[in-house]
Structure formats: C-alpha cells, structure tokens
Scaffold this motif. Structure first.
Motif, short mmCIF file in Angstrom:
data_model
loop_
_atom_site.label_atom_id
_atom_site.label_comp_id
_atom_site.label_asym_id
_atom_site.label_seq_id
_atom_site.Cartn_x
_atom_site.Cartn_y
_atom_site.Cartn_z
N LEU A 72 -55.70 -79.72 -25.73
CA LEU A 72 -56.12 -78.86 -26.74
C LEU A 72 -55.28 -77.86 -27.07
O LEU A 72 -54.81 -77.31 -27.96
CB LEU A 72 -57.51 -78.33 -26.50
CG LEU A 72 -58.12 -77.57 -27.68
CD1 LEU A 72 -58.17 -78.27 -28.86
CD2 LEU A 72 -59.43 -77.04 -27.27
N GLU A 73 -55.00 -77.11 -25.90
CA GLU A 73 -54.05 -76.11 -25.73
C GLU A 73 -52.50 -76.50 -26.26
O GLU A 73 -51.83 -75.70 -27.20
CB GLU A 73 -53.91 -75.38 -24.50
CG GLU A 73 -52.92 -74.10 -24.41
CD GLU A 73 -53.13 -73.58 -22.94
OE1 GLU A 73 -51.88 -72.74 -22.51
OE2 GLU A 73 -54.12 -73.70 -22.20
N ALA A 76 -52.71 -76.96 -29.84
CA ALA A 76 -52.75 -75.83 -30.61
C ALA A 76 -51.19 -74.96 -30.73
O ALA A 76 -50.99 -74.41 -31.59
CB ALA A 76 -53.79 -74.76 -30.14
N ARG A 77 -50.83 -75.12 -29.75
CA ARG A 77 -49.19 -74.49 -29.47
C ARG A 77 -48.32 -74.98 -30.41
O ARG A 77 -47.41 -74.30 -31.15
CB ARG A 77 -48.88 -74.38 -27.99
CG ARG A 77 -49.38 -73.50 -27.22
CD ARG A 77 -49.32 -73.49 -25.98
NE ARG A 77 -49.80 -72.56 -25.09
CZ ARG A 77 -49.04 -71.29 -24.60
NH1 ARG A 77 -47.93 -70.95 -25.19
NH2 ARG A 77 -49.87 -70.57 -23.83
N TYR A 80 -50.06 -75.32 -34.44
CA TYR A 80 -50.44 -73.99 -35.08
C TYR A 80 -49.88 -72.88 -34.69
O TYR A 80 -50.19 -71.85 -35.15
CB TYR A 80 -51.91 -74.13 -35.13
CG TYR A 80 -52.70 -75.05 -35.96
CD1 TYR A 80 -52.96 -75.35 -37.28
CD2 TYR A 80 -53.53 -75.85 -35.00
CE1 TYR A 80 -53.31 -76.28 -37.79
CE2 TYR A 80 -54.07 -77.17 -35.64
CZ TYR A 80 -54.02 -77.29 -37.03
OH TYR A 80 -54.66 -78.09 -37.59
N MET A 82 -49.77 -71.27 -31.94
CA MET A 82 -50.61 -70.08 -31.44
C MET A 82 -49.99 -69.66 -30.24
O MET A 82 -49.35 -70.52 -29.43
CB MET A 82 -52.04 -70.90 -31.25
CG MET A 82 -52.80 -71.19 -32.34
SD MET A 82 -54.67 -71.55 -32.04
CE MET A 82 -55.21 -71.59 -33.61
#
Length: 107
Positions: A72-73, A76-77, A80, A82
């Motif tokens: 998930l991390e 997201a990185r 998106y 993040m």
C-alpha cells in the motif's frame, strides 16, 4: 432436351430456387448480415475476455493493497507521489534521446 425443359419448368424446382435466392440475398438475415453478426460476436467475446482478465488483475491488486501495508505504501508513493514528513521526492522522467546535431554542423 425435352427432359431438361421439363426439369426447368418444374414448379417445385422454381419455387425452391426462388426461396433459396430470397433467403441468401434478400432476407433480413442474409449471408452478409450473418457474417457481420459473427464477426461482431467474435469481437465482443475477445473484449469480454480482455475485461475479465483486467478485472481479475484489479481484484488481485486490491487484495494485495488491503492486506499488505508495504504494498500500500509503495503504491501510494509511486502512483500519487505521496511522501513522509521529512522526506523529499524527486520525480525522474526519462525522455527519448534527441537527434544528433551533426546535420546542423555540416557533418
């Protein structure tokens, strides 16, 4: 010769040939329509297979994202952009190699 004329004048033969011509060329479901329908069905089957595979892939990714915190991390990185609190993110975009300028200098 008269036998051939009798066969050609046969009302059942004439009716059968007329019916066959009507069904092959003039009917709503003639040969060309059937061919077009068949190609459309084949195209739709291929499209269905593609979307079935894509759905399976998305469900697998969703399952991984909901169960694995590391995935998930990473997602997201990457998707998106993040970042964490004390972190800098550098986006590297690869460009296509430029044409050589040798023609400009007369080579």
């Amino acid at each position: 010769m008269t036998r051939l004329l009798n066969i050609i004048r046969n009302k059942y033969l004439i009716a059968s040939v007329a019916f066959l011509a009507w069904m092959l060329f003039f009917d709503r479901n003639d040969l060309m329509s059937q061919y077009e329908y068949r190609t459309q069905v084949n195209k739709l089957k291929a499209e269905k297979e593609f979307y079935t595979q894509e759905t399976a892939k998305v469900v697998k990714d969703l399952n991984e994202l909901t169960t694995n915190q590391g995935k998930l991390e990473k997602f997201a990185r990457e998707k998106y952009l993040m970042k964490k609190e004390n972190e800098d993110v550098f986006v590297i975009i690869e460009e296509a190699p430029k044409e050589e300028e040798s023609s400009f200098f007369g080579k």
